[in-house]
Write a protein that holds these residues in place. Structure first.
Motif, PDB file in Angstrom:
ATOM      1  N   SER A 170       1.137  -1.280  -0.163  1.00  0.00           N
ATOM      2  CA  SER A 170      -0.056  -0.113  -0.125  1.00  0.00           C
ATOM      3  C   SER A 170       0.994   1.840  -0.229  1.00  0.00           C
ATOM      4  CB  SER A 170      -1.096   0.080   1.406  1.00  0.00           C
ATOM      5  OG  SER A 170      -0.292   0.049   2.525  1.00  0.00           O
ATOM      6  N   ARG A 171       2.193   1.542   0.501  1.00  0.00           N
ATOM      7  CA  ARG A 171       2.862   2.358   0.944  1.00  0.00           C
ATOM      8  C   ARG A 171       4.027   1.878   0.337  1.00  0.00           C
ATOM      9  NH1 ARG A 171       3.560   3.797   5.376  1.00  0.00           N
ATOM     10  NH2 ARG A 171       2.793   2.198   6.175  1.00  0.00           N
TER      11      ARG A 171
ATOM     12  N   ILE B 275       8.406   1.213  -1.406  1.00  0.00           N
ATOM     13  CA  ILE B 275       8.476   0.175  -1.591  1.00  0.00           C
ATOM     14  C   ILE B 275       7.985  -1.059  -2.638  1.00  0.00           C
ATOM     15  CG2 ILE B 275      10.222  -1.855  -1.230  1.00  0.00           C
ATOM     16  CD1 ILE B 275      12.099  -0.393   0.981  1.00  0.00           C
TER      17      ILE B 275
ATOM     18  N   ARG C  41      -3.457  -1.816   7.748  1.00  0.00           N
ATOM     19  CA  ARG C  41      -5.143  -1.395   8.059  1.00  0.00           C
ATOM     20  C   ARG C  41      -5.029   0.103   7.259  1.00  0.00           C
ATOM     21  NH1 ARG C  41      -1.363  -0.466  13.639  1.00  0.00           N
ATOM     22  NH2 ARG C  41       1.040   0.554  12.549  1.00  0.00           N
TER      23      ARG C  41
ATOM     24  N   ASN D 183       7.815  -8.323   1.403  1.00  0.00           N
ATOM     25  CA  ASN D 183       8.239  -6.550   1.464  1.00  0.00           C
ATOM     26  C   ASN D 183       7.080  -6.248   3.337  1.00  0.00           C
ATOM     27  OD1 ASN D 183       8.686  -3.616   0.780  1.00  0.00           O
ATOM     28  ND2 ASN D 183       6.508  -4.055   1.222  1.00  0.00           N
TER      29      ASN D 183
ATOM     30  N   TYR E 174      14.341  -4.758  15.162  1.00  0.00           N
ATOM     31  CA  TYR E 174      14.475  -4.751  13.748  1.00  0.00           C
ATOM     32  C   TYR E 174      15.755  -4.933  12.656  1.00  0.00           C
ATOM     33  CZ  TYR E 174      14.247  -2.613   8.611  1.00  0.00           C
ATOM     34  OH  TYR E 174      14.410  -2.506   7.721  1.00  0.00           O
TER      35      TYR E 174
ATOM     36  N   THR F 179      10.882   6.521   2.641  1.00  0.00           N
ATOM     37  CA  THR F 179       9.291   6.375   2.275  1.00  0.00           C
ATOM     38  C   THR F 179       8.715   6.571   3.977  1.00  0.00           C
ATOM     39  OG1 THR F 179       9.913   4.103   3.566  1.00  0.00           O
ATOM     40  CG2 THR F 179       9.866   4.428   1.171  1.00  0.00           C
TER      41      THR F 179
END
Ligand code: NAP
Length: 248
Positions: free
Chosen positions: A11-12, A14, A35, A87, A157, A192
């Protein structure tokens, strides 16, 4: 018939750039999101407006039932998956380990590690020539953080991305004889929204300037590497970890 590509977190950022380029290259695209339904719908509408085939499916990759439903929906709507781009990824506010809660670390591992494993499992079950599939390609979106460790920012992460690297290496060997190639890209600093989720929206511009190539990367520059690894142009690559990081 167009080959089917599933892109998680399309949806966003990359994922959206990858969905758009994949459609341009002739794939029928299924993108998942967690979401932001409106953002996913905008990606789908833009692809359809250019004559491409796309659909968006809400599915949290860290939830097994969601992942199973995602793949079943794609089976029914578009046909057998030929390429998976793992992704979907998330990080939380910059913090030192001493201040991290167990719940935060679990959320990060849930999306980035468990999510990648579950989606890869569903893809392998469909692609494996041992199970009647036609083979395929899996591209995992890791991060340069897996090598750099992200001290003082989000080592949870970074560690989750090291697990994605190892998933790539191990699964590539496990399914090589079943017609499936498994590779990863390791983006560096890409412009991003993910940096804003870490509480540092100016991070890409600030750190980009100090990189050997002198700037942050764009989502489209990562998408081109992903599409190459998904295509037969990279037919002798499997278990490869491709840094797309401007020299970082
Ligand atoms: P982004 O702009 O924050 O987009 C993240 C995408 O993942 C969104 O579509 C989001 O959907 C989705 N998502 C997050 N958690 C999810 C979950 N549990 N289930 C399903 N979808 C989920 O991030 P990005 O920068 O494009 O990052 C994409 C990938 O590149 C990630 O794996 C990230 O770790 C990796 N990466 C990014 C950079 C960078 O500098 N940007 C560098 C290295 C690696 P919703 O909007 O619906 O939540």
């Amino acid at each position: 018939m167009a080959e089917v590509m599933i892109i998680t977190g399309g949806s966003r950022g990359i994922g959206a750039a990858t969905a758009s380029l994949a459609a341009e290259r002739g794939y029928a695209v299924a993108l998942s999101y967690r979401r932001d339904e409106g953002a996913a719908a905008r990606v789908v509408d833009a692809i359809r407006a250019r004559g491409g085939v796309a659909l968006a499916i809400a599915a949290d990759v860290s939830v097994e039932e969601d992942v199973v439903r995602l793949f079943q929906t794609v089976d029914g709507a578009l046909g057998p998956v030929a390429a998976l781009v793992n992704n979907a990824g998330a990080l939380e506010r910059q913090a030192r380990l001493a201040d991290m809660t167990a719940a935060r670390v679990q959320r990060t591992l849930g999306t980035n590690v468990l999510g990648s494993f579950l989606c890869a499992r569903e893809a392998v079950r469909r692609m494996s020539t041992l199970r009647g599939g036609a083979g395929g390609a899996i591209v995992n979106v890791s991060s340069r953080a897996s090598q750099l460790g992200s001290p003082g920012e989000y080592i949870d992460y970074a560690a989750s991305k090291a697990a994605v690297d190892t998933l790539t290496i191990g699964l590539a060997k496990e399914v090589a004889a079943e017609g499936i190639r498994v590779n990863a890209v390791r983006p560096g600093i890409i412009d991003t929204d993910i940096h804003a989720s870490g509480g540092d929206p100016g991070r890409a511009a600030r750190l980009g300037a100090g990189l050997p190539l002198g700037r942050a990367g764009s989502p489209e520059e990562v998408a081109r590497a992903i599409l190459w690894l998904a295509s037969s142009e990279s037919s002798y690559c499997t278990g490869s970890l491709l840094d797309v990081a401007g020299g970082r």
